[in-house]
Design an enzyme around this catalytic site. Structure first.
Site, PDB file in Angstrom:
ATOM      1  CG  ASP A  79      -2.046  -0.922   1.196  1.00  0.00           C
ATOM      2  OD1 ASP A  79      -2.096  -1.745   0.271  1.00  0.00           O
ATOM      3  OD2 ASP A  79      -2.898  -0.862   2.106  1.00  0.00           O
ATOM      4  CG  ASP A  80       0.299   3.648   2.279  1.00  0.00           C
ATOM      5  OD1 ASP A  80      -0.877   3.368   1.985  1.00  0.00           O
ATOM      6  OD2 ASP A  80       0.726   3.660   3.447  1.00  0.00           O
ATOM      7  CG  HIS A  86      -4.272   2.812  -0.778  1.00  0.00           C
ATOM      8  ND1 HIS A  86      -5.164   2.055  -0.039  1.00  0.00           N
ATOM      9  CD2 HIS A  86      -3.328   3.251   0.123  1.00  0.00           C
ATOM     10  CE1 HIS A  86      -4.775   2.024   1.220  1.00  0.00           C
ATOM     11  NE2 HIS A  86      -3.670   2.751   1.347  1.00  0.00           N
ATOM     12  CG  HIS A 123      -3.094   7.276   2.544  1.00  0.00           C
ATOM     13  ND1 HIS A 123      -3.341   7.268   3.897  1.00  0.00           N
ATOM     14  CD2 HIS A 123      -2.824   5.989   2.210  1.00  0.00           C
ATOM     15  CE1 HIS A 123      -3.208   6.035   4.378  1.00  0.00           C
ATOM     16  NE2 HIS A 123      -2.901   5.233   3.364  1.00  0.00           N
ATOM     17  CG  HIS A 161       2.372  -0.141   4.486  1.00  0.00           C
ATOM     18  ND1 HIS A 161       2.178  -1.064   5.504  1.00  0.00           N
ATOM     19  CD2 HIS A 161       1.201   0.525   4.336  1.00  0.00           C
ATOM     20  CE1 HIS A 161       0.933  -0.949   5.948  1.00  0.00           C
ATOM     21  NE2 HIS A 161       0.329   0.004   5.269  1.00  0.00           N
TER      22      HIS A 161
END
Length: 272
Positions: free
Chosen positions: A82-83, A132, A136, A227
Site C-alpha cells: 500500500d501507499d 488506494h 490517502h 507497505h
C-alpha cells in the site's frame, strides 16, 4: 376518613402515573423525531455513513464485494503493498520481487502515481495495481459524491501512469462507510482488505525475526498487507522480504496476485 384519604391517594397516584407516562411517551416521541431529523443530515443521511444519494436513481451497476481473504486448502498467498509509489522504497520492492519472480498487488495512491509515474512505468509486468485513493485521506469521512470524485481522480491517474485500469480498491486504513461502498459500486470495484498485516513495530532492527513471524502466521488464502512507503521502522519488513519469500516457499506456498487468488477460489478445483 383515613380510608377516604387512602382512596384519594391511590387515585392521585394513578392519575399522576398516567400523566407521567404520557409525558414520557411524548418525550420519547419527541426524542425519536429529533433523532430522525438529525439522521437526515450529516453525517448520516447523505453523509459518509449513507450508501445512498438522495431519492433518485443511485447510478450503480449492482453490488460490491468486500474481500479479506479466501477459503481454500491450496497453499496460496497474495502479497500486497500500500501507499506507493515513492522513490525511496518502491524500486527496492520491485527489485526484490523481480529477483525472486514473485507477483504482487500494489494499491497505489493516485497523486503519487501521477508524480512518480516513471517508477512504475514498464515495471509492473506480472503485477497488479489497485486504487488506494487520491491522496490517502479517509474516504469513510467523505460523502458519496466526494468519495466517488476522489476515487475517480485516482483511477484516472493510476491508469495513465501504469497503462492498466485498476479493478480493485483498498480504502486507506481499511476504513469502510456507506459512501465508500456506493462509490466502489459506481466504479465497479472489488473492495480488498487483508487477512494479515506486517507488524514491523514489534521487530525493530530484526528483519529475520519479523520474516519468521509472518511466515508462521500465513494460512492458505491469506492476503498479506505490507507497505512500500512509510516511517523508517517499516523497512524492517522490506529488508526481510527475501527471507519471507523463501520461508513461505519452503512451506509450499505459491505467490499470486489478489485477482488470481480470487479467480482460483471461485473455480472449483482451480486452486489446487
Amino acid at each position: 376518613m383515613a380510608d377516604g384519604v387512602a382512596r384519594w391517594g391511590r387515585r392521585a397516584v394513578l392519575r399522576r402515573a398516567a400523566l407521567l407516562g404520557g409525558g414520557v411517551a411524548l418525550g420519547v416521541a419527541g426524542t425519536t423525531q429529533t433523532a430522525w431529523i438529525a439522521d437526515r443530515r450529516l453525517p448520516l443521511g447523505g453523509g459518509p455513513a449513507s450508501a445512498t444519494v438522495g431519492s433518485g436513481h443511485q447510478q450503480v451497476g449492482g453490488g460490491v464485494e468486500v474481500v479479506w481473504g479466501v477459503r481454500t486448502d491450496a497453499p496460496l498467498v497474495a502479497l500486497t503493498f500500500d501507499d506507493g509509489p515513492q522513490p525511496q522504497w518502491t524500486p527496492m520492492v520491485l527489485d526484490t520481487l523481480a529477483e525472486h519472480r514473485v507477483p504482487a498487488t500494489f494499491f497505489l495512491v493516485g497523486e503519487r502515481a501521477r508524480r512518480h509515474a516513471a517508477l512504475v512505468r514498464d515495471r509492473l509486468a506480472g503485477h497488479e495495481v489497485g486504487n488506494h485513493s487520491w491522496a490517502h485521506h479517509d474516504l469513510a469521512r467523505m460523502d458519496a459524491r466526494t468519495a466517488y470524485d476522489d476515487l475517480r481522480r485516482s483511477h484516472e491517474a493510476i491508469t495513465a501512469a501504469t497503462g492498466v485500469a485498476p479493478r480493485l480498491l483498498r480504502p486507506p486504513w481499511g476504513h469502510l462507510g456507506g459512501a465508500v461502498l456506493h462509490a466502489a459500486a459506481r466504479l465497479d470495484y472489488r473492495l480488498v482488505l487483508w487477512t494479515l498485516q506486517m507488524v514491523e513495530g514489534e521487530y525493530p532492527h530484526d528483519p529475520a525475526g519479523h520474516a519468521r513471524r509472518i511466515v508462521a502466521d500465513v494460512r492458505p488464502g491469506t492476503i498479506l498487507l505490507g507497505h512500500d512507503v512509510g516511517p523508517e521502522r517499516r523497512l524492517v519488513a522490506l529488508r526481510g522480504l527475501p527471507d519471507m519469500i523463501s520461508g513461505l516457499r519452503a512451506r509450499g506456498y505459491t505467490f499470486v496476485t489478489v485477482s488470481e487468488l480470487l479467480r482460483r477460489a471461485a473455480v472449483p478445483g482451480a486452486a489446487r
